[in-house]
Design a protein around this motif. Structure first.
Motif, PDB file in Angstrom:
ATOM      1  N   VAL A   1      12.946  -2.673   0.441  1.00 23.03           N
ATOM      2  CA  VAL A   1      11.928  -3.658   0.108  1.00 23.03           C
ATOM      3  C   VAL A   1      10.991  -3.794   1.309  1.00 23.03           C
ATOM      4  CG1 VAL A   1      11.493  -6.067  -0.492  1.00 23.03           C
ATOM      5  CG2 VAL A   1      13.509  -4.910  -1.396  1.00 23.03           C
ATOM      6  N   PHE A   2       9.702  -3.755   1.062  1.00 23.57           N
ATOM      7  CA  PHE A   2       8.707  -3.937   2.104  1.00 23.57           C
ATOM      8  C   PHE A   2       7.856  -5.144   1.746  1.00 23.57           C
ATOM      9  CE2 PHE A   2       9.875   0.478   2.332  1.00 23.57           C
ATOM     10  CZ  PHE A   2       9.937   0.719   3.690  1.00 23.57           C
ATOM     11  N   LYS A   3       7.297  -5.799   2.761  1.00 21.63           N
ATOM     12  CA  LYS A   3       6.436  -6.946   2.489  1.00 21.63           C
ATOM     13  C   LYS A   3       5.226  -6.930   3.407  1.00 21.63           C
ATOM     14  CE  LYS A   3       8.483 -10.333   5.622  1.00 21.63           C
ATOM     15  NZ  LYS A   3       9.062 -11.655   5.749  1.00 21.63           N
ATOM     16  N   SER A   4       4.187  -7.638   2.951  1.00 21.68           N
ATOM     17  CA  SER A   4       2.966  -7.784   3.729  1.00 21.68           C
ATOM     18  C   SER A   4       2.225  -9.006   3.210  1.00 21.68           C
ATOM     19  CB  SER A   4       2.094  -6.544   3.588  1.00 21.68           C
ATOM     20  OG  SER A   4       0.954  -6.663   4.410  1.00 21.68           O
ATOM     21  N   THR A   5       1.432  -9.628   4.049  1.00 23.43           N
ATOM     22  CA  THR A   5       0.634 -10.778   3.658  1.00 23.43           C
ATOM     23  C   THR A   5      -0.826 -10.355   3.565  1.00 23.43           C
ATOM     24  OG1 THR A   5       2.163 -12.253   4.791  1.00 23.43           O
ATOM     25  CG2 THR A   5      -0.006 -13.130   4.286  1.00 23.43           C
TER      26      THR A   5
ATOM     27  N   ILE B   1      -4.981  -4.192  -6.891  1.00 22.47           N
ATOM     28  CA  ILE B   1      -4.147  -3.818  -5.750  1.00 22.47           C
ATOM     29  C   ILE B   1      -3.212  -2.712  -6.216  1.00 22.47           C
ATOM     30  CG2 ILE B   1      -2.352  -4.569  -4.144  1.00 22.47           C
ATOM     31  CD1 ILE B   1      -3.544  -7.371  -4.299  1.00 22.47           C
ATOM     32  N   ILE B   2      -3.175  -1.620  -5.467  1.00 16.53           N
ATOM     33  CA  ILE B   2      -2.284  -0.500  -5.784  1.00 16.53           C
ATOM     34  C   ILE B   2      -1.354  -0.304  -4.600  1.00 16.53           C
ATOM     35  CG2 ILE B   2      -2.146   1.976  -6.273  1.00 16.53           C
ATOM     36  CD1 ILE B   2      -5.008   1.709  -7.437  1.00 16.53           C
ATOM     37  N   ILE B   3      -0.055  -0.227  -4.869  1.00  9.55           N
ATOM     38  CA  ILE B   3       0.937  -0.051  -3.811  1.00  9.55           C
ATOM     39  C   ILE B   3       1.573   1.316  -3.990  1.00  9.55           C
ATOM     40  CG2 ILE B   3       3.074  -0.937  -2.826  1.00  9.55           C
ATOM     41  CD1 ILE B   3       2.208  -3.688  -3.973  1.00  9.55           C
ATOM     42  N   LYS B   4       1.567   2.093  -2.913  1.00 14.48           N
ATOM     43  CA  LYS B   4       2.158   3.450  -2.946  1.00 14.48           C
ATOM     44  C   LYS B   4       3.268   3.553  -1.946  1.00 14.48           C
ATOM     45  CE  LYS B   4      -2.063   5.732  -4.339  1.00 14.48           C
ATOM     46  NZ  LYS B   4      -2.987   6.786  -4.065  1.00 14.48           N
TER      47      LYS B   4
ATOM     48  N   PRO C   1      -0.674  -2.765   6.746  1.00 17.16           N
ATOM     49  CA  PRO C   1       0.655  -2.510   7.306  1.00 17.16           C
ATOM     50  C   PRO C   1       1.707  -3.367   6.607  1.00 17.16           C
ATOM     51  CG  PRO C   1      -0.701  -3.754   8.862  1.00 17.16           C
ATOM     52  CD  PRO C   1      -1.568  -3.408   7.701  1.00 17.16           C
ATOM     53  N   MET C   2       2.878  -2.772   6.393  1.00 16.75           N
ATOM     54  CA  MET C   2       3.968  -3.479   5.722  1.00 16.75           C
ATOM     55  C   MET C   2       5.201  -3.442   6.614  1.00 16.75           C
ATOM     56  SD  MET C   2       3.387  -2.280   1.822  1.00 16.75           S
ATOM     57  CE  MET C   2       4.049  -3.751   1.096  1.00 16.75           C
TER      58      MET C   2
END
Length: 85
Positions: free
Chosen positions: A66-70, A82-85, A54-55
């Motif tokens: 802009v989205f973020k996640s830890t 790591i692939i971000i879509k 989850p972001m």
């Protein structure tokens, strides 16, 4: 039955109950292999796995968002990409 220990930068480890445990920091003894060795290496299954992370919205950047996640690297210590879509 064959037993195995894993050498991780000079530290010999075994994998028990889903966690790595140190067996020896020098050359392991025959007794280390017999008592602490891994019987079945299939517990170290390294098949590719997709995890949806989850972001949260972190504002705007130009005309985009802009989205973020830890990501807990201790939980997923074997990440190779790591692939971000």
């Amino acid at each position: 039955m064959q037993k195995h220990l894993i050498n991780d930068n000079g530290t010999y480890k075994t994998y028990i109950n889903g966690a790595w445990q140190t067996v020896a920091t020098s050359s392991p003894t025959k007794d280390n292999f017999i008592t602490k060795g891994i019987d079945d290496l299939s517990v170290l299954n390294r098949n590719a796995k997709t995890i949806n992370q989850p972001m949260s919205d972190n504002g705007l950047l130009g005309s985009g968002k802009v989205f973020k996640s830890t990501l807990d690297l201790k939980k997923y210590f074997d990440i190779t990409s790591i692939i971000i879509k």
